[in-house]
Design a protein around this motif. Structure first.
Motif, PDB file in Angstrom:
ATOM      1  N   PRO A  96       0.815  -1.238   0.000  1.00  0.00           N
ATOM      2  CA  PRO A  96       0.000   0.000   0.000  1.00  0.00           C
ATOM      3  C   PRO A  96       0.836   1.269   0.000  1.00  0.00           C
ATOM      4  CG  PRO A  96      -0.931  -1.611   1.500  1.00  0.00           C
ATOM      5  CD  PRO A  96       0.369  -2.171   1.035  1.00  0.00           C
ATOM      6  N   THR A  97       2.053   1.161   0.498  1.00  0.00           N
ATOM      7  CA  THR A  97       2.915   2.359   0.531  1.00  0.00           C
ATOM      8  C   THR A  97       3.644   2.581  -0.792  1.00  0.00           C
ATOM      9  OG1 THR A  97       4.752   1.051   1.405  1.00  0.00           O
ATOM     10  CG2 THR A  97       3.251   2.077   3.013  1.00  0.00           C
ATOM     11  N   GLY A  98       3.431   1.660  -1.749  1.00  0.00           N
ATOM     12  CA  GLY A  98       4.084   1.801  -3.042  1.00  0.00           C
ATOM     13  C   GLY A  98       5.410   1.089  -3.137  1.00  0.00           C
ATOM     14  N   GLU A  99       5.814   0.392  -2.079  1.00  0.00           N
ATOM     15  CA  GLU A  99       7.091  -0.326  -2.093  1.00  0.00           C
ATOM     16  C   GLU A  99       6.920  -1.682  -2.776  1.00  0.00           C
ATOM     17  OE1 GLU A  99      10.454  -1.978   1.081  1.00  0.00           O
ATOM     18  OE2 GLU A  99       8.575  -1.078   1.785  1.00  0.00           O
ATOM     19  N   ILE A 100       7.883  -2.058  -3.612  1.00  0.00           N
ATOM     20  CA  ILE A 100       7.872  -3.361  -4.299  1.00  0.00           C
ATOM     21  C   ILE A 100       8.688  -4.353  -3.485  1.00  0.00           C
ATOM     22  CG2 ILE A 100       8.500  -4.590  -6.397  1.00  0.00           C
ATOM     23  CD1 ILE A 100       8.170  -2.008  -7.951  1.00  0.00           C
ATOM     24  N   VAL A 101       8.020  -5.422  -3.037  1.00  0.00           N
ATOM     25  CA  VAL A 101       8.685  -6.430  -2.203  1.00  0.00           C
ATOM     26  C   VAL A 101       8.515  -7.807  -2.830  1.00  0.00           C
ATOM     27  CG1 VAL A 101       8.393  -5.130  -0.068  1.00  0.00           C
ATOM     28  CG2 VAL A 101       6.606  -6.729  -0.790  1.00  0.00           C
ATOM     29  N   SER A 102       9.490  -8.664  -2.574  1.00  0.00           N
ATOM     30  CA  SER A 102       9.428 -10.050  -3.050  1.00  0.00           C
ATOM     31  C   SER A 102       8.714 -10.901  -2.006  1.00  0.00           C
ATOM     32  CB  SER A 102      10.838 -10.592  -3.288  1.00  0.00           C
ATOM     33  OG  SER A 102      11.518  -9.811  -4.247  1.00  0.00           O
ATOM     34  N   PHE A 103       7.814 -11.763  -2.463  1.00  0.00           N
ATOM     35  CA  PHE A 103       7.093 -12.623  -1.530  1.00  0.00           C
ATOM     36  C   PHE A 103       7.240 -14.108  -1.857  1.00  0.00           C
ATOM     37  CE2 PHE A 103       4.223 -11.945  -5.038  1.00  0.00           C
ATOM     38  CZ  PHE A 103       3.542 -13.155  -5.191  1.00  0.00           C
ATOM     39  N   ASP A 104       7.793 -14.440  -3.022  1.00  0.00           N
ATOM     40  CA  ASP A 104       7.964 -15.852  -3.389  1.00  0.00           C
ATOM     41  C   ASP A 104       8.853 -15.910  -4.626  1.00  0.00           C
ATOM     42  OD1 ASP A 104       7.758 -18.569  -3.374  1.00  0.00           O
ATOM     43  OD2 ASP A 104       5.574 -18.644  -3.576  1.00  0.00           O
ATOM     44  N   TYR A 105       9.132 -17.134  -5.096  1.00  0.00           N
ATOM     45  CA  TYR A 105       9.878 -17.275  -6.342  1.00  0.00           C
ATOM     46  C   TYR A 105       9.165 -18.277  -7.236  1.00  0.00           C
ATOM     47  CZ  TYR A 105      11.861 -21.874  -5.125  1.00  0.00           C
ATOM     48  OH  TYR A 105      12.011 -23.207  -4.825  1.00  0.00           O
ATOM     49  N   SER A 106       9.424 -18.160  -8.513  1.00  0.00           N
ATOM     50  CA  SER A 106       8.863 -19.080  -9.494  1.00  0.00           C
ATOM     51  C   SER A 106       9.964 -20.030  -9.965  1.00  0.00           C
ATOM     52  CB  SER A 106       8.294 -18.308 -10.682  1.00  0.00           C
ATOM     53  OG  SER A 106       7.847 -19.191 -11.699  1.00  0.00           O
ATOM     54  N   PRO A 107       9.730 -21.358  -9.923  1.00  0.00           N
ATOM     55  CA  PRO A 107      10.763 -22.298 -10.385  1.00  0.00           C
ATOM     56  C   PRO A 107      10.884 -22.294 -11.902  1.00  0.00           C
ATOM     57  CG  PRO A 107       8.767 -23.480  -9.794  1.00  0.00           C
ATOM     58  CD  PRO A 107       8.530 -22.046  -9.427  1.00  0.00           C
ATOM     59  N   LEU A 108      11.832 -23.076 -12.400  1.00  0.00           N
ATOM     60  CA  LEU A 108      12.042 -23.136 -13.846  1.00  0.00           C
ATOM     61  C   LEU A 108      10.782 -23.588 -14.572  1.00  0.00           C
ATOM     62  CD1 LEU A 108      15.638 -24.664 -13.962  1.00  0.00           C
ATOM     63  CD2 LEU A 108      14.978 -22.371 -14.710  1.00  0.00           C
ATOM     64  N   ILE A 109      10.062 -24.553 -14.005  1.00  0.00           N
ATOM     65  CA  ILE A 109       8.785 -24.980 -14.572  1.00  0.00           C
ATOM     66  C   ILE A 109       7.790 -25.192 -13.441  1.00  0.00           C
ATOM     67  CG2 ILE A 109       9.823 -26.101 -16.589  1.00  0.00           C
ATOM     68  CD1 ILE A 109       9.353 -28.808 -15.239  1.00  0.00           C
ATOM     69  N   THR A 110       6.514 -25.086 -13.743  1.00  0.00           N
ATOM     70  CA  THR A 110       5.459 -25.364 -12.778  1.00  0.00           C
ATOM     71  C   THR A 110       4.754 -26.661 -13.175  1.00  0.00           C
ATOM     72  OG1 THR A 110       3.797 -24.124 -14.036  1.00  0.00           O
ATOM     73  CG2 THR A 110       5.117 -22.889 -12.425  1.00  0.00           C
ATOM     74  N   TRP A 111       3.971 -27.205 -12.252  1.00  0.00           N
ATOM     75  CA  TRP A 111       3.273 -28.464 -12.526  1.00  0.00           C
ATOM     76  C   TRP A 111       2.269 -28.285 -13.670  1.00  0.00           C
ATOM     77  CZ3 TRP A 111       3.895 -33.378 -11.976  1.00  0.00           C
ATOM     78  CH2 TRP A 111       2.821 -34.252 -12.162  1.00  0.00           C
ATOM     79  N   LYS A 112       1.621 -27.134 -13.720  1.00  0.00           N
ATOM     80  CA  LYS A 112       0.657 -26.883 -14.785  1.00  0.00           C
ATOM     81  C   LYS A 112       1.346 -26.874 -16.143  1.00  0.00           C
ATOM     82  CE  LYS A 112      -3.167 -23.783 -15.991  1.00  0.00           C
ATOM     83  NZ  LYS A 112      -3.902 -22.555 -15.620  1.00  0.00           N
ATOM     84  N   GLU A 113       2.503 -26.273 -16.208  1.00  0.00           N
ATOM     85  CA  GLU A 113       3.263 -26.267 -17.460  1.00  0.00           C
ATOM     86  C   GLU A 113       3.711 -27.671 -17.838  1.00  0.00           C
ATOM     87  OE1 GLU A 113       5.171 -21.771 -16.943  1.00  0.00           O
ATOM     88  OE2 GLU A 113       6.221 -23.551 -16.186  1.00  0.00           O
TER      89      GLU A 113
END
Length: 595
Positions: free
Chosen positions: A409-426
């Motif tokens: 809400p303050t406009g700050e960009i924060v990291s909350f997780d990471y994406s692996p090389l592939i996902t199960w859906k892919e």
């Protein structure tokens, strides 16, 4: 005429019904397990050849019919539908998913096209040579699964480049505006250009979706979403698919570890004839490499002639000037490579994992030296190629590809997780579950043939051949093996026939290697059907081929293979093992009888 129209409309239903009924006298009159299994085998073979039912649906028939005929219990049949092969497939599909997601295959494909050129003949030979080399050290299935995404990308790049050149030329002559082709974008079924469309291939089955009336006829494989500008483009895709599966099989002939049939032969031979130390990694390579090289070159000529025509004079013409279209195609390929930009972190990691998987496969048990499998000597044979595939495959779900961020809400960009090389859906979108069922049906059919005694019965029919000339015995046994391996698995075929062929050679006082070597080589010649071996099924899943395409092409490669094996058996293999002399390490004449 109305009756004929009804027959035509319901031809697939009628074919299934009449196939079941017309072959029914076989199990009813003979009333043996062999006859009952032969009935199921014929039904499945006819439906596979005619595609009256989807191939994966036909592959489920053994699971239905074996328990009903009392050949195998349902639980046993079901276990045949998920084997070590399926775990291997899961691992390599993880790799293929990452390669295609991060466009590594496109980078490799474009670089290869820039090096070899866009001429399909030389490009095909280059692919066949590299695939055969990989298959010498890796499993045929792994090699095919890894190379096919690259081949598919190359074919689509060439088609797209030619389409852009043609569109540019038409724009020049007609004064119209051409928006070009964006081959990096996903089209999602929408036509952005009348001449060509490029979408990502999804494993499945090809079927005709209709024709578009224009100056250029477009053919469509609806499952893959691929449109062919001309019939020649379709033929090129067929050619490249077949050259990969056939060259992977041919390359596997050259080393003891190249394919399971070679390993089974070596184990059987060394156990039956322990005093003969003539079969090892080096001797097998010396006898099989020249044969494999000749088969590879002749198969390339045959496939090229069958699908695109073979102009020897034009191919080897010195100082040949490139046409305007060829120059333009090369320029388009070069520009598309530049669009990819510098190589990214995700591509580097995928490439490293690719190399790691290949090295681990090669070094597990190379044959001429101790591999890392000796670290687990307490559990010999437990770790296989599928173990390596799963190990590396799981890493694709663990290694971070990029960080996921959100804005507070303050406009700050924060990291909350990471994406692996592939996902199960892919992964699910790439995993050809229908092909997994298809190959499982082939395994179930092979198990049923063995349980019922049908395979043993077929093998025993070779016993009366002892009264024939040696060359004719070798030819007949080679042709029988080549035919049987189209429907039964290669390992099952060689396992069942080696105990028959060895006593046969001893009884007629012929060096056992004279019969066993050509029979072992011919066991790998499963080129006719998509279900004949896993590499065939993998290339078939890309949707460019129909069963009849593989039958026509595979028949020629089968004939080439058998003839070259016969040539090798009676030329350079003879002095290597002194085949004209009955060896001292074999049982003396009269001590063995044909079973």
């Amino acid at each position: 005429m109305k009756l004929l129209s009804y027959i035509f409309v319901y031809r697939r239903l009628l074919l299934v019904v009449f196939t079941l009924l017309l072959l029914l006298p076989l199990p009813i009159t003979l009333r043996t397990k062999e006859a009952e299994c032969a009935y199921i085998l014929f039904v499945v073979a006819i439906l596979w050849l005619t595609e009256a039912l989807p191939l994966s649906v036909t592959a489920l028939l053994p699971a239905l019919m074996f328990p009903l005929f009392g050949i195998m219990p349902s639980k046993t049949v079901a276990s045949a539908y998920f084997k070590d092969f399926h775990l291997l497939l899961i691992g390599v599909i993880c790799l293929a998913t990452s390669i295609e997601k991060w466009n590594l295959h496109k980078r490799i494909a474009l670089r290869m096209v820039m090096m070899v050129g866009v001429d399909p003949a030389w490009l095909t030979l280059g692919f066949m040579s590299s695939t055969a080399f990989l298959s010498m050290w890796l499993s045929n299935t792994s090699t095919t699964a890894m190379v096919m995404p690259i081949v598919e990308a190359v074919a689509q790049q060439i088609i797209s480049a030619e389409a852009e050149v043609e569109a540019t030329q038409m724009t020049y002559f007609n004064g119209a505006t051409n928006h070009g082709l964006e081959i990096d974008e996903s089209i999602n079924g929408q036509e952005t250009n009348e001449k060509a469309e490029r979408t990502k291939p999804v494993p499945g089955y090809g079927n005709e979706a209709g024709k578009i009336s224009s100056k250029v006829e477009l053919e469509k494989v609806s499952v893959t979403g691929t449109k062919y500008r001309t019939k020649r483009d379709h033929m090129m895709c067929k050619l490249m698919c077949l050259c990969i599966t056939y060259s992977s099989t041919i390359g596997g002939l050259t080393t003891i570890t190249g394919t399971s049939t070679n390993l089974i032969f070596a184990e059987h031979f060394n156990m039956r004839y322990p005093d003969c130390r003539c079969i090892n990694f080096g001797s097998w390579f010396m006898l099989s490499f020249p044969a494999a090289l000749i088969i590879l070159l002749l198969s390339w000529i045959w496939l090229q002639w069958l699908f695109l025509g073979f102009n020897l004079k034009e191919m080897f013409k010195c100082g040949k000037t490139k046409t305007v279209q060829e120059k333009a195609c090369a320029e388009v390929i070069k520009q598309e490579y530049k669009k990819l930009g510098p190589i990214r972190f995700q591509e580097i990691v995928t490439l490293i994992l690719f190399i790691v998987m290949a090295v681990l496969w090669f070094s597990r048990d190379p044959g001429f030296a101790s591999g890392w499998s000796t670290l687990f000597a307490e559990y010999p044979g437990f770790a296989t190629d599928s173990t390596v595939a799963l190990l590396v495959g799981l890493l694709f779900f663990l290694i971070p590809a990029k960080r996921l961020t959100k804005t507070t809400p303050t406009g700050e960009i924060v990291s909350f997780d990471y994406s692996p090389l592939i996902t199960w859906k892919e992964f699910q979108s790439f995993m050809p579950w229908d092909i997994a069922i298809l190959v499982g049906g082939g395994f179930a059919l092979a198990d049923g043939c063995e349980e019922s005694g049908l395979s043993k019965w077929i093998g025993n029919q070779l016993s009366p051949l002892g009264s024939l000339p040696v060359w004719l015995i070798i030819l007949i046994s080679s042709l029988m093996v080549t035919s049987l391996t189209e429907f039964a698995s290669n390992p099952a075929t060689i396992t069942l026939l080696l105990p028959i062929l060895s006593p046969l050679a001893e009884a007629i006082h012929v060096n056992p290697l004279y019969i066993l070597i050509p029979s072992t080589l011919c066991t790998s010649f499963a080129f006719l059907l998509p279900v004949a071996n896993p590499p065939n099924a993998i290339v078939f899943s890309y949707g460019h081929l129909k069963t009849i395409d593989m039958v026509k092409a595979g028949l020629g490669v089968n004939i080439i293979g058998v003839l070259v094996v016969m040539l090798a058996t009676f030329t350079w293999i003879v002095p290597m093992f002194d085949l004209h002399t009955y060896p001292s390490w074999a049982p003396a004449l009269g001590n063995q009888t044909i079973p």
